[in-house]
Design a protein around this motif. Structure first.
Motif, mmCIF file in Angstrom:
data_model
loop_
_atom_site.group_PDB
_atom_site.id
_atom_site.type_symbol
_atom_site.label_atom_id
_atom_site.label_comp_id
_atom_site.label_asym_id
_atom_site.label_seq_id
_atom_site.Cartn_x
_atom_site.Cartn_y
_atom_site.Cartn_z
ATOM 1 N N VAL A 73 0.848 -1.189 0.000
ATOM 2 C CA VAL A 73 0.000 0.000 0.000
ATOM 3 C C VAL A 73 0.886 1.242 0.000
ATOM 4 N N LEU A 74 0.654 2.149 -0.943
ATOM 5 C CA LEU A 74 1.353 3.427 -0.951
ATOM 6 C C LEU A 74 0.469 4.472 -0.284
ATOM 7 N N THR A 75 1.028 5.160 0.717
ATOM 8 C CA THR A 75 0.282 6.224 1.389
ATOM 9 C C THR A 75 0.611 7.562 0.744
ATOM 10 N N GLU A 76 -0.408 8.358 0.512
ATOM 11 C CA GLU A 76 -0.203 9.649 -0.135
ATOM 12 C C GLU A 76 0.334 10.697 0.822
ATOM 13 N N LEU A 77 -0.151 10.701 2.059
ATOM 14 C CA LEU A 77 0.181 11.777 2.983
ATOM 15 C C LEU A 77 1.484 11.544 3.736
ATOM 16 N N SER A 78 1.736 10.307 4.180
ATOM 17 C CA SER A 78 2.987 10.024 4.887
ATOM 18 C C SER A 78 4.082 9.520 3.953
ATOM 19 N N CYS A 79 3.727 9.254 2.682
ATOM 20 C CA CYS A 79 4.703 8.856 1.649
ATOM 21 C C CYS A 79 5.474 7.607 2.081
ATOM 22 N N GLU A 80 4.732 6.587 2.479
ATOM 23 C CA GLU A 80 5.318 5.320 2.894
ATOM 24 C C GLU A 80 4.698 4.173 2.110
ATOM 25 N N ILE A 81 5.398 3.037 2.144
ATOM 26 C CA ILE A 81 4.847 1.794 1.598
ATOM 27 C C ILE A 81 4.659 0.837 2.763
ATOM 28 N N VAL A 82 3.442 0.321 2.876
ATOM 29 C CA VAL A 82 3.108 -0.614 3.949
ATOM 30 C C VAL A 82 2.929 -1.994 3.333
ATOM 31 N N LEU A 83 3.694 -2.954 3.831
ATOM 32 C CA LEU A 83 3.585 -4.342 3.393
ATOM 33 C C LEU A 83 2.566 -5.064 4.266
ATOM 34 N N LEU A 84 1.580 -5.659 3.630
ATOM 35 C CA LEU A 84 0.554 -6.424 4.324
ATOM 36 C C LEU A 84 0.588 -7.868 3.847
ATOM 37 N N GLU A 85 0.332 -8.796 4.771
ATOM 38 C CA GLU A 85 0.206 -10.209 4.405
ATOM 39 C C GLU A 85 -1.266 -10.559 4.306
ATOM 40 N N TYR A 86 -1.646 -11.148 3.184
ATOM 41 C CA TYR A 86 -3.054 -11.444 2.898
ATOM 42 C C TYR A 86 -3.298 -12.947 3.000
ATOM 43 N N ASP A 87 -4.284 -13.325 3.814
ATOM 44 C CA ASP A 87 -4.669 -14.735 3.962
ATOM 45 C C ASP A 87 -6.183 -14.818 3.837
ATOM 46 N N SER A 88 -6.657 -15.228 2.655
ATOM 47 C CA SER A 88 -8.097 -15.257 2.416
ATOM 48 C C SER A 88 -8.781 -16.358 3.210
ATOM 49 N N ASN A 89 -8.056 -17.420 3.542
ATOM 50 C CA ASN A 89 -8.661 -18.526 4.282
ATOM 51 C C ASN A 89 -8.902 -18.178 5.743
ATOM 52 N N LYS A 90 -8.020 -17.364 6.300
ATOM 53 C CA LYS A 90 -8.157 -16.979 7.712
ATOM 54 C C LYS A 90 -8.853 -15.623 7.875
ATOM 55 N N TYR A 91 -9.296 -15.048 6.752
ATOM 56 C CA TYR A 91 -9.897 -13.705 6.794
ATOM 57 C C TYR A 91 -8.982 -12.730 7.531
ATOM 58 N N SER A 92 -7.740 -12.639 7.084
ATOM 59 C CA SER A 92 -6.813 -11.765 7.799
ATOM 60 C C SER A 92 -5.910 -11.002 6.839
ATOM 61 N N ILE A 93 -5.644 -9.748 7.208
ATOM 62 C CA ILE A 93 -4.611 -8.930 6.571
ATOM 63 C C ILE A 93 -3.781 -8.346 7.699
ATOM 64 N N ASN A 94 -2.483 -8.635 7.710
ATOM 65 C CA ASN A 94 -1.610 -8.205 8.801
ATOM 66 C C ASN A 94 -0.453 -7.372 8.262
ATOM 67 N N ALA A 95 -0.129 -6.291 8.965
ATOM 68 C CA ALA A 95 0.981 -5.425 8.569
ATOM 69 C C ALA A 95 2.309 -6.063 8.960
ATOM 70 N N LEU A 96 3.266 -6.100 8.011
ATOM 71 C CA LEU A 96 4.572 -6.712 8.250
ATOM 72 C C LEU A 96 5.716 -5.705 8.237
ATOM 73 N N GLN A 97 5.595 -4.643 7.424
ATOM 74 C CA GLN A 97 6.702 -3.702 7.258
ATOM 75 C C GLN A 97 6.167 -2.355 6.802
ATOM 76 N N THR A 98 6.808 -1.283 7.248
ATOM 77 C CA THR A 98 6.548 0.059 6.733
ATOM 78 C C THR A 98 7.884 0.685 6.369
ATOM 79 N N ILE A 99 7.983 1.215 5.159
ATOM 80 C CA ILE A 99 9.243 1.780 4.676
ATOM 81 C C ILE A 99 8.951 3.078 3.942
ATOM 82 N N SER A 100 9.809 4.075 4.112
ATOM 83 C CA SER A 100 9.608 5.366 3.465
ATOM 84 C C SER A 100 9.807 5.254 1.958
ATOM 85 N N ALA A 101 8.990 6.006 1.221
ATOM 86 C CA ALA A 101 9.142 6.070 -0.229
ATOM 87 C C ALA A 101 9.895 7.317 -0.655
#
Length: 366
Positions: free
Chosen positions: A222-250
């Motif tokens: 995910v690219l954020t417009e206001l904080s100018c960061e990229i957020v890495l999320l892990e997607y698991d459709s079977n567990k109905y979960s999205i979890n944040a793993l990393q945030t890094i400046s763009a």
């Protein structure tokens, strides 16, 4: 795709508040990265974002009016693509009351067109007929809420929608509420059901704008417009979960000016990720760890212009075209296939007020 398999056609969505007349088309050389034969594909107001069906028959576009009272110009439009010259013939358009959408996307089989409306804070679902035309929406969902940035987050602002790779869910990126809302999508009815378990909040004031799925389907960036960061999320459709793993400046560490994040793209092989910065006027390049999805900075590359609102990677993964909206130019880069670094291979090429770039799909000949 043209008969010559070394070239492919592309389209540029624009704002028409300047010299632009609408959607422009061009020929792109997949060997050299050269852009040729830029021409007007269709004349219409503010077709900022476009999407092309997987069979290269139809192009769908946002349509906007600079005068919001002119409601008939606000919505989405369908065009037939002339395979010989790339010209676009209007099939039809559908409009909704209120200000116009900012982004459109399709499912894999082009049965539905999904639009994100920044101004109205809504997601709309438009069925597509067998002839490629757009039908009246089956669903319009309005978000609620706000964020801490009083100027930019006073209300919901849906900036992007896309189906998950398994097409079970629609994800709506809301800059105004700092959230990604997930919806179960029913292909039979064209209806959405909010899925709170899969929805996720991002840090307050970050202003998420666009996202990209890794080709393996496990990771969302995910690219954020206001904080100018990229957020890495892990997607698991079977567990109905999205979890944040990393945030890094763009942004570069020493950047001091004003900047807004704009677009984010991943190479077809899933090895490299790029994001555009309006202010720094650069593309940020990252390598992707194939084991855990984490990003490592490669570098920053000037767009040789002002306001790179969007960009795209060609279908072979060898080149990038960036669109400098404010300086009315596009620039071509080659992607180093070993390390993901970029090399500018063109001077700025004049295109009036460019916003987005789309390529026809590579279709294997039987």
């Amino acid at each position: 795709m043209d008969n010559n398999n070394s070239i492919i056609r592309g389209y540029i969505g624009t704002y028409t508040h300047g010299k632009s007349k609408g959607i422009y088309t061009f020929i792109f050389d997949l060997n050299s990265g050269a852009i040729q034969d830029i021409a007007l594909g269709a004349e219409l107001q503010n077709p900022t974002y476009t999407v092309i069906d997987n069979e290269n028959k139809y192009l769908y576009s946002v349509i906007k009016s600079p005068e919001e009272k002119d409601l008939e110009s606000n919505g989405v439009a369908a065009f037939a693509i002339n395979s010989d010259n790339g010209r676009l013939s209007l099939i039809n358009f559908e409009t909704l009351i209120g200000k116009s959408p900012c982004h459109v996307s399709l499912d894999k089989n082009s049965k539905y067109l999904f639009s994100a409306n920044y101004h109205e804070g809504t997601v709309a679902i438009f069925p597509i007929t067998d002839e490629g035309s757009i039908a009246i929406p089956t669903e319009v969902v309005k978000h609620t809420g706000s964020g801490p940035n009083k100027e930019r987050q006073e209300a919901p602002h849906v900036h992007f929608t896309a189906l998950s790779p398994d097409e079970r869910f629609l994800l709506a990126v809301d800059l105004g509420t700092d959230r990604i809302e997930a919806y179960d999508f029913n292909f039979q009815s064209g209806k959405l059901q909010h899925n709170p378990s899969l929805s996720i909040s991002l840090p307050g004031g970050s202003g998420p704008r666009h996202l990209a799925f890794h080709p393996n389907g496990r990771y969302i960036y995910v690219l954020t417009e206001l904080s100018c960061e990229i957020v890495l999320l892990e997607y698991d459709s079977n567990k109905y979960s999205i979890n944040a793993l990393q945030t890094i400046s763009a942004l570069p560490e020493n950047f001091k000016g004003e900047n807004t994040g704009a677009a984010i793209r991943i190479t077809p092989d899933g090895r490299f990720l790029y994001a555009s910065n309006r202010g720094d006027n650069s593309l940020a390049a990252f390598s992707i760890n194939q084991e855990n999805g984490e990003l490592t900075l490669i570098g920053f590359y000037s767009t040789l212009g002002d306001g790179p609102r969007d960009f795209n990677i060609d279908p072979t993964g060898k080149f990038i075209i960036a669109a400098n909206e404010k300086s009315s130019s596009v620039v071509v880069y080659s992607i180093d296939q070993e390390n993901g670094s970029l090399k500018t291979i063109s001077d700025p090429i004049e295109v009036p007020n460019p916003v987005s770039v789309e390529f026809l799909h590579l279709i294997e000949e039987e």
